[in-house]
Design a protein around this motif. Structure first.
Motif, PDB file in Angstrom:
ATOM      1  N   ASP A   1      33.068  39.660  44.298  1.00  0.00           N
ATOM      2  CA  ASP A   1      33.237  40.792  45.194  1.00  0.00           C
ATOM      3  C   ASP A   1      33.078  42.137  44.503  1.00  0.00           C
ATOM      4  N   ALA A   2      33.141  42.132  43.174  1.00  0.00           N
ATOM      5  CA  ALA A   2      33.021  43.399  42.456  1.00  0.00           C
ATOM      6  C   ALA A   2      31.577  43.871  42.418  1.00  0.00           C
ATOM      7  N   LEU A   3      30.664  42.930  42.592  1.00  0.00           N
ATOM      8  CA  LEU A   3      29.256  43.237  42.373  1.00  0.00           C
ATOM      9  C   LEU A   3      28.446  43.176  43.663  1.00  0.00           C
TER      10      LEU A   3
ATOM     11  N   PRO B   1      33.597  31.063  46.665  1.00  0.00           N
ATOM     12  CA  PRO B   1      32.253  31.393  46.174  1.00  0.00           C
ATOM     13  C   PRO B   1      31.281  30.246  46.410  1.00  0.00           C
ATOM     14  N   SER B   2      30.022  30.589  46.583  1.00  0.00           N
ATOM     15  CA  SER B   2      28.974  29.575  46.768  1.00  0.00           C
ATOM     16  C   SER B   2      28.663  28.901  45.433  1.00  0.00           C
ATOM     17  N   ARG B   3      27.923  27.844  45.530  1.00  0.00           N
ATOM     18  CA  ARG B   3      27.553  27.130  44.304  1.00  0.00           C
ATOM     19  C   ARG B   3      26.811  28.048  43.318  1.00  0.00           C
ATOM     20  N   ASP B   4      25.904  28.861  43.869  1.00  0.00           N
ATOM     21  CA  ASP B   4      25.151  29.772  43.007  1.00  0.00           C
ATOM     22  C   ASP B   4      26.039  30.830  42.362  1.00  0.00           C
ATOM     23  N   GLU B   5      26.944  31.362  43.167  1.00  0.00           N
ATOM     24  CA  GLU B   5      27.851  32.381  42.629  1.00  0.00           C
ATOM     25  C   GLU B   5      28.694  31.799  41.512  1.00  0.00           C
ATOM     26  N   LEU B   6      29.113  30.573  41.710  1.00  0.00           N
ATOM     27  CA  LEU B   6      29.946  29.914  40.721  1.00  0.00           C
ATOM     28  C   LEU B   6      29.170  29.654  39.439  1.00  0.00           C
ATOM     29  N   ARG B   7      27.935  29.246  39.620  1.00  0.00           N
ATOM     30  CA  ARG B   7      27.102  28.999  38.443  1.00  0.00           C
ATOM     31  C   ARG B   7      26.893  30.301  37.667  1.00  0.00           C
TER      32      ARG B   7
ATOM     33  N   ILE C   1      26.970  46.897  35.703  1.00  0.00           N
ATOM     34  CA  ILE C   1      27.896  45.801  35.976  1.00  0.00           C
ATOM     35  C   ILE C   1      29.258  46.084  35.350  1.00  0.00           C
ATOM     36  N   ALA C   2      29.222  46.562  34.115  1.00  0.00           N
ATOM     37  CA  ALA C   2      30.482  46.893  33.448  1.00  0.00           C
ATOM     38  C   ALA C   2      31.247  47.938  34.253  1.00  0.00           C
ATOM     39  N   ALA C   3      30.533  48.956  34.715  1.00  0.00           N
ATOM     40  CA  ALA C   3      31.182  50.021  35.487  1.00  0.00           C
ATOM     41  C   ALA C   3      31.751  49.468  36.789  1.00  0.00           C
ATOM     42  N   ALA C   4      30.973  48.613  37.454  1.00  0.00           N
ATOM     43  CA  ALA C   4      31.426  48.049  38.722  1.00  0.00           C
ATOM     44  C   ALA C   4      32.666  47.180  38.517  1.00  0.00           C
ATOM     45  N   LEU C   5      32.640  46.387  37.467  1.00  0.00           N
ATOM     46  CA  LEU C   5      33.791  45.530  37.188  1.00  0.00           C
ATOM     47  C   LEU C   5      35.023  46.377  36.891  1.00  0.00           C
ATOM     48  N   ARG C   6      34.823  47.368  36.041  1.00  0.00           N
ATOM     49  CA  ARG C   6      35.948  48.228  35.685  1.00  0.00           C
ATOM     50  C   ARG C   6      36.558  48.854  36.928  1.00  0.00           C
ATOM     51  N   ALA C   7      35.704  49.399  37.788  1.00  0.00           N
ATOM     52  CA  ALA C   7      36.199  50.058  38.992  1.00  0.00           C
ATOM     53  C   ALA C   7      36.934  49.063  39.892  1.00  0.00           C
TER      54      ALA C   7
ATOM     55  N   LEU D   1      38.352  46.184  39.072  1.00  0.00           N
ATOM     56  CA  LEU D   1      39.593  45.685  38.490  1.00  0.00           C
ATOM     57  C   LEU D   1      40.672  46.762  38.527  1.00  0.00           C
ATOM     58  N   GLN D   2      40.234  47.986  38.400  1.00  0.00           N
ATOM     59  CA  GLN D   2      41.146  49.119  38.546  1.00  0.00           C
ATOM     60  C   GLN D   2      41.803  49.071  39.920  1.00  0.00           C
ATOM     61  N   ASP D   3      40.976  48.982  40.959  1.00  0.00           N
ATOM     62  CA  ASP D   3      41.475  48.905  42.327  1.00  0.00           C
ATOM     63  C   ASP D   3      42.437  47.739  42.490  1.00  0.00           C
ATOM     64  N   ASP D   4      42.057  46.635  41.887  1.00  0.00           N
ATOM     65  CA  ASP D   4      42.842  45.425  42.052  1.00  0.00           C
ATOM     66  C   ASP D   4      44.275  45.620  41.558  1.00  0.00           C
ATOM     67  N   VAL D   5      44.406  46.343  40.465  1.00  0.00           N
ATOM     68  CA  VAL D   5      45.740  46.619  39.946  1.00  0.00           C
ATOM     69  C   VAL D   5      46.480  47.585  40.856  1.00  0.00           C
ATOM     70  N   ALA D   6      45.771  48.653  41.199  1.00  0.00           N
ATOM     71  CA  ALA D   6      46.395  49.720  41.980  1.00  0.00           C
ATOM     72  C   ALA D   6      46.797  49.229  43.371  1.00  0.00           C
TER      73      ALA D   6
END
Lengths: 156, 156
Positions: free
Chosen positions: A129-131, B8-14, B142-148, B150-155
């Motif tokens: 969901d992050a991407l 998640p779908s099979r592809d997402e999981l892979r 991707i790094a920026a998106a993940l950071r943002a 995960l930030q939200d997730d905590v907040a």
DNA sequence: CGCCTATGATTGACACGTCAACCACCGGAG
DNA sequence: CTCCGGTGGTTGACGTGTCAATCATAGGCG
């Protein structure tokens, strides 16, 4: 060849640091969630997943190690901890007394069954969901490129 | 909202598994190289880098922890190990006797100086060189998106 | 001043990972 | 059959990380 020895640029380095850090945070968050929700570590989950899919829910130790890509020593230590908690058992291998069979215990199967849905959900929430779909595709390509490159690095 | 609970779908999981695994291998390879070439762990390097850039080559312990994003406990354990090896020293903070100052020792400065070029070179070889310029850009995004995320997730 | 809470930092217990040494057994050569 | 190298697996030592508990001092408040 001076080009070969060039150091990364400031931007490349920043990318590396942020990539490193964000994946580390992601990994930790997922591990924490799994631990909190189900009492399993990601290592536990990996082992239980492999055993669940094995025929007869048992596997030779070195086979298991190869399957999940762990060193034998690491697996042995981890199995010791899992055995203490009753998640798995160890039996002698029929026909080769050196060998050990790792068998999925009932408690392990139960724990895995209870863990899988929450864990997959966490993967979706924290990673997928992050991407954007494009970023997800890019992530797969990056993973493939890294894998190929690191493979070469070992070989040549 | 059933959409929210989808797995998640099979592809997402892979994608997730390969992303996880390749970054893990990359991290390990870099750490091994640093260790082998310079006798420092990545943790050592992080601490030494921060201290090298600090004014007066010293820093308050909790300040250092915040700067590199570590928990205080983790830093304390690590500093203990680094102090044993003579890489850093600890002094009392003037004006706040609770506090500790972490100071870069000569051996630590030397080790860092010797380590930085090889380490940066390894980052280029194992990470930067593995990716096309477009992939490198994608990695930063991707790094920026993940950071943002995960930030939200905590907040929230 | 004397108490009280918040903060800076350390500690202990334990999980996890790597490396190197080790042990036991297998299977083939002599 | 005996020796012996290779393989399966475990162990110990130690570095690393997390969590919860602890400890001492700082700084405000009565």
């Amino acid at each position: 060849m001076p080009g070969r020895r060039k150091l990364p640029s400031r931007d490349e380095l920043r990318t590396w640091r942020e990539f490193l850090e964000s994946t580390e945070v992601l990994r930790g968050r997922l591990a924490g969630r799994l631990q909190h929700d189900t009492g399993l570590s990601t290592g536990d989950y990996t082992v239980l997943l492999a055993l669940s899919e094995a025929t007869d829910r048992r596997m030779r130790s070195s086979e298991l190690a190869a399957h999940i890509g762990w060193e034998r020593s690491r697996l042995s230590h981890h199995l010791g901890r899992m055995e203490r908690r009753g998640l798995i058992g160890r039996e002698e291998h029929p026909g080769d007394s050196r060998g050990a069979q790792v068998v999925l215990a009932t408690a392990g199967a139960d724990a895995f069954a209870a863990a899988t849905a929450p864990h997959l959900r966490a993967i979706r929430e924290l990673f997928v969901d992050a991407l954007t779909p494009a970023q997800l595709t890019a992530a797969a390509e990056i993973a493939a490129a890294l894998r190929a490159h690191l493979q070469d690095d070992v070989a040549g």
